[in-house]
Design a protein around this motif. Structure first.
Motif, PDB file in Angstrom:
ATOM      1  N   HIS A 124       0.880  -1.168   0.000  1.00 45.49           N
ATOM      2  CA  HIS A 124       0.000   0.000   0.000  1.00 45.49           C
ATOM      3  C   HIS A 124       0.918   1.219   0.000  1.00 45.49           C
ATOM      4  O   HIS A 124       1.067   1.929   0.987  1.00 45.49           O
ATOM      5  N   TYR A 125       1.517   1.448  -1.151  1.00 47.02           N
ATOM      6  CA  TYR A 125       2.669   2.340  -1.236  1.00 47.02           C
ATOM      7  C   TYR A 125       2.320   3.819  -1.184  1.00 47.02           C
ATOM      8  O   TYR A 125       3.193   4.656  -0.946  1.00 47.02           O
ATOM      9  N   ARG A 126       1.053   4.173  -1.387  1.00 49.82           N
ATOM     10  CA  ARG A 126       0.723   5.597  -1.369  1.00 49.82           C
ATOM     11  C   ARG A 126       0.941   6.220   0.013  1.00 49.82           C
ATOM     12  O   ARG A 126       1.241   7.409   0.115  1.00 49.82           O
ATOM     13  N   ARG A 127       0.799   5.441   1.052  1.00 48.40           N
ATOM     14  CA  ARG A 127       0.996   6.002   2.391  1.00 48.40           C
ATOM     15  C   ARG A 127       2.421   6.517   2.608  1.00 48.40           C
ATOM     16  O   ARG A 127       2.666   7.288   3.549  1.00 48.40           O
ATOM     17  N   ALA A 128       3.374   6.103   1.774  1.00 47.73           N
ATOM     18  CA  ALA A 128       4.752   6.578   1.901  1.00 47.73           C
ATOM     19  C   ALA A 128       5.054   7.767   1.005  1.00 47.73           C
ATOM     20  O   ALA A 128       6.143   8.343   1.094  1.00 47.73           O
ATOM     21  N   GLN A 129       4.124   8.159   0.149  1.00 46.40           N
ATOM     22  CA  GLN A 129       4.375   9.279  -0.755  1.00 46.40           C
ATOM     23  C   GLN A 129       4.217  10.615  -0.033  1.00 46.40           C
ATOM     24  O   GLN A 129       3.394  10.747   0.888  1.00 46.40           O
ATOM     25  N   PRO A 130       5.002  11.627  -0.421  1.00 44.81           N
ATOM     26  CA  PRO A 130       5.017  12.906   0.307  1.00 44.81           C
ATOM     27  C   PRO A 130       3.652  13.569   0.459  1.00 44.81           C
ATOM     28  O   PRO A 130       3.357  14.133   1.519  1.00 44.81           O
ATOM     29  N   ALA A 131       2.802  13.522  -0.555  1.00 46.32           N
ATOM     30  CA  ALA A 131       1.497  14.191  -0.466  1.00 46.32           C
ATOM     31  C   ALA A 131       0.656  13.616   0.663  1.00 46.32           C
ATOM     32  O   ALA A 131       0.031  14.354   1.442  1.00 46.32           O
ATOM     33  N   PHE A 132       0.649  12.299   0.784  1.00 46.97           N
ATOM     34  CA  PHE A 132      -0.195  11.661   1.792  1.00 46.97           C
ATOM     35  C   PHE A 132       0.442  11.723   3.177  1.00 46.97           C
ATOM     36  O   PHE A 132      -0.266  11.746   4.194  1.00 46.97           O
ATOM     37  N   VAL A 288       6.491   5.236  -8.641  1.00 46.38           N
ATOM     38  CA  VAL A 288       5.557   5.577  -7.562  1.00 46.38           C
ATOM     39  C   VAL A 288       5.788   4.766  -6.299  1.00 46.38           C
ATOM     40  O   VAL A 288       5.418   5.196  -5.197  1.00 46.38           O
ATOM     41  N   GLN A 289       6.432   3.602  -6.416  1.00 49.35           N
ATOM     42  CA  GLN A 289       6.661   2.786  -5.216  1.00 49.35           C
ATOM     43  C   GLN A 289       7.993   3.081  -4.526  1.00 49.35           C
ATOM     44  O   GLN A 289       8.265   2.528  -3.460  1.00 49.35           O
ATOM     45  N   GLN A 290       8.805   3.937  -5.111  1.00 49.00           N
ATOM     46  CA  GLN A 290      10.151   4.119  -4.558  1.00 49.00           C
ATOM     47  C   GLN A 290      10.164   4.567  -3.093  1.00 49.00           C
ATOM     48  O   GLN A 290      10.955   4.022  -2.303  1.00 49.00           O
ATOM     49  N   PRO A 291       9.322   5.526  -2.671  1.00 54.78           N
ATOM     50  CA  PRO A 291       9.351   5.896  -1.242  1.00 54.78           C
ATOM     51  C   PRO A 291       9.021   4.722  -0.317  1.00 54.78           C
ATOM     52  O   PRO A 291       9.634   4.569   0.742  1.00 54.78           O
ATOM     53  N   MET A 292       8.063   3.873  -0.726  1.00 57.40           N
ATOM     54  CA  MET A 292       7.725   2.716   0.107  1.00 57.40           C
ATOM     55  C   MET A 292       8.830   1.671   0.077  1.00 57.40           C
ATOM     56  O   MET A 292       9.185   1.096   1.119  1.00 57.40           O
ATOM     57  N   ILE A 293       9.405   1.440  -1.090  1.00 56.44           N
ATOM     58  CA  ILE A 293      10.480   0.444  -1.187  1.00 56.44           C
ATOM     59  C   ILE A 293      11.654   0.839  -0.298  1.00 56.44           C
ATOM     60  O   ILE A 293      12.276  -0.010   0.351  1.00 56.44           O
ATOM     61  N   GLU A 294      11.952   2.129  -0.245  1.00 58.93           N
ATOM     62  CA  GLU A 294      13.024   2.579   0.650  1.00 58.93           C
ATOM     63  C   GLU A 294      12.707   2.235   2.101  1.00 58.93           C
ATOM     64  O   GLU A 294      13.577   1.773   2.853  1.00 58.93           O
ATOM     65  N   LYS A 295      11.440   2.417   2.497  1.00 62.14           N
ATOM     66  CA  LYS A 295      11.040   2.076   3.862  1.00 62.14           C
ATOM     67  C   LYS A 295      11.064   0.564   4.098  1.00 62.14           C
ATOM     68  O   LYS A 295      11.443   0.091   5.178  1.00 62.14           O
ATOM     69  N   VAL A 296      10.667  -0.205   3.088  1.00 63.49           N
ATOM     70  CA  VAL A 296      10.684  -1.663   3.216  1.00 63.49           C
ATOM     71  C   VAL A 296      12.110  -2.163   3.430  1.00 63.49           C
ATOM     72  O   VAL A 296      12.370  -3.014   4.293  1.00 63.49           O
ATOM     73  N   VAL A 297      13.040  -1.619   2.665  1.00 64.42           N
ATOM     74  CA  VAL A 297      14.445  -2.002   2.817  1.00 64.42           C
ATOM     75  C   VAL A 297      14.925  -1.688   4.229  1.00 64.42           C
ATOM     76  O   VAL A 297      15.567  -2.523   4.896  1.00 64.42           O
ATOM     77  N   GLN A 298      14.620  -0.507   4.712  1.00 61.70           N
ATOM     78  CA  GLN A 298      15.038  -0.129   6.061  1.00 61.70           C
ATOM     79  C   GLN A 298      14.410  -1.035   7.119  1.00 61.70           C
ATOM     80  O   GLN A 298      15.051  -1.395   8.115  1.00 61.70           O
TER      81      GLN A 298
END
Length: 326
Positions: A124-132, A288-298
């Protein structure tokens, strides 16, 4: 584990731009292998995206000793099976939305990950995007006062006959593969944002039907949620309107103002307070998934909490089931 070496199961359309390239663009992450049942297509993907290995069999990818995390990007009907294989191989999973075909399957996936001690994140990658993230911060600061009501509308024109004959599109409206048509394909993003913003659900009701009869899945859905914090949600999804009536808008109404934004379009977020309107624009994300993928990696590296847990995914699947009467 000092870095994440990914294997993708299902290197189809969703991985071409939205997610796949991002695995090589975030710190401590690389895309090592991809798999697709059509081995020629897997090989072509690997060549075009400079991926070292490709497979035509999921078990070969899961058991590759250089792969230490799995991204499942197949249609929902196979998510549970592939996740189980990864967990039993001792590897964490990032799984596409919708998490599974229904809430029961999502709960089984969640339970198995906990039983075997393997990490699981739902895309649910939108929750990691800056706007949301900005909207969530406004809600936390009570920028518009106490939230009273949320209205969500997604209206889209029908799929054409040509689209319904294109297997790359038609599977999304096949209930045996996708679970519940375009509603199951798109609504998880909106419903997860509501869960992300407002927390646990107290009660939910809904109704759905197939009005146009163009395919087997329902094409119109309505649903209401009462959150435990008192916020109410009303949502409408219709995939059978004229082109001029297409709409994608979510409105959060508070005691001192309101926030209006789009879930799927790159439009400014608007906030209305005291008779004044302010807009906040955000650039279109290349992946569009890059912000979430960064969090998943962390998260997989033990640096941060789970950015979208299995329990979150199960909660969203329960809403889909309730709204569609499953």
């Amino acid at each position: 584990m000092n870095s994440i070496s990914w294997g993708i199961i299902g290197c189809g359309d969703v991985t071409e731009v939205k997610s796949g390239p991002a695995f090589n663009k975030v710190p401590d992450s690389r895309l090592h292998a991809v798999m697709r049942r059509d081995a020629k297509k897997a090989a072509d993907y690997a060549k075009r995206h400079h991926v070292p290995k490709w497979y035509g069999n999921a078990d070969d990818l899961v058991n590759d000793p250089e792969v230490n995390a799995i991204y499942i990007a197949t249609p929902p009907s196979s998510h549970e099976e592939y996740a189980a294989r990864a967990f039993r191989a001792g590897k964490p999973v990032y799984v596409e939305k919708p998490m599974t075909m229904d809430a029961a399957a999502a709960k089984r996936m969640s339970d198995l990950s906990k039983q075997l001690g393997q990490k699981l994140v739902v895309a649910h990658y939108r929750r990691a995007q800056p706007a949301f993230e900005l909207i969530k911060s406004w809600l936390g600061d009570e920028r518009i006062g106490k939230v009273r009501l949320v209205r969500s509308t997604l209206f889209k024109k029908p799929l054409t006959k040509e689209e319904l004959q294109n297997e790359r599109i038609a599977w999304r409206v096949n209930p045996l593969v996708a679970g519940g048509g375009l509603f199951h394909d798109l609504a998880p993003h909106q419903l997860d944002l509501m869960y992300f913003f407002f927390g646990e659900v107290e009660q939910a009701i809904g109704i759905s039907t197939n009005q146009a009869g163009a395919y087997e899945s329902d094409d119109i859905v309505s649903g209401c949620i009462q959150f435990k914090n008192g916020v109410q949600f009303v949502g409408s999804w219709c995939f059978n309107v004229s082109p001029e009536d297409e709409r994608d808008e979510i409105e959060i109404i508070g005691s001192e103002g309101r926030i209006v934004f789009s879930c799927f379009e790159t439009k400014p977020v608007r906030i209305y307070m005291g008779g004044q309107m302010s807009e906040y624009g955000f650039p279109r994300l290349e992946h569009v998934q890059q912000p979430m993928i960064e969090k998943v990696v962390q998260y997989f590296l033990g640096k941060i909490p789970n950015p979208c847990s299995a329990d979150d995914g199960v909660a969203v699947m329960r809403l889909l089931d309730v709204f569609t009467g499953k």
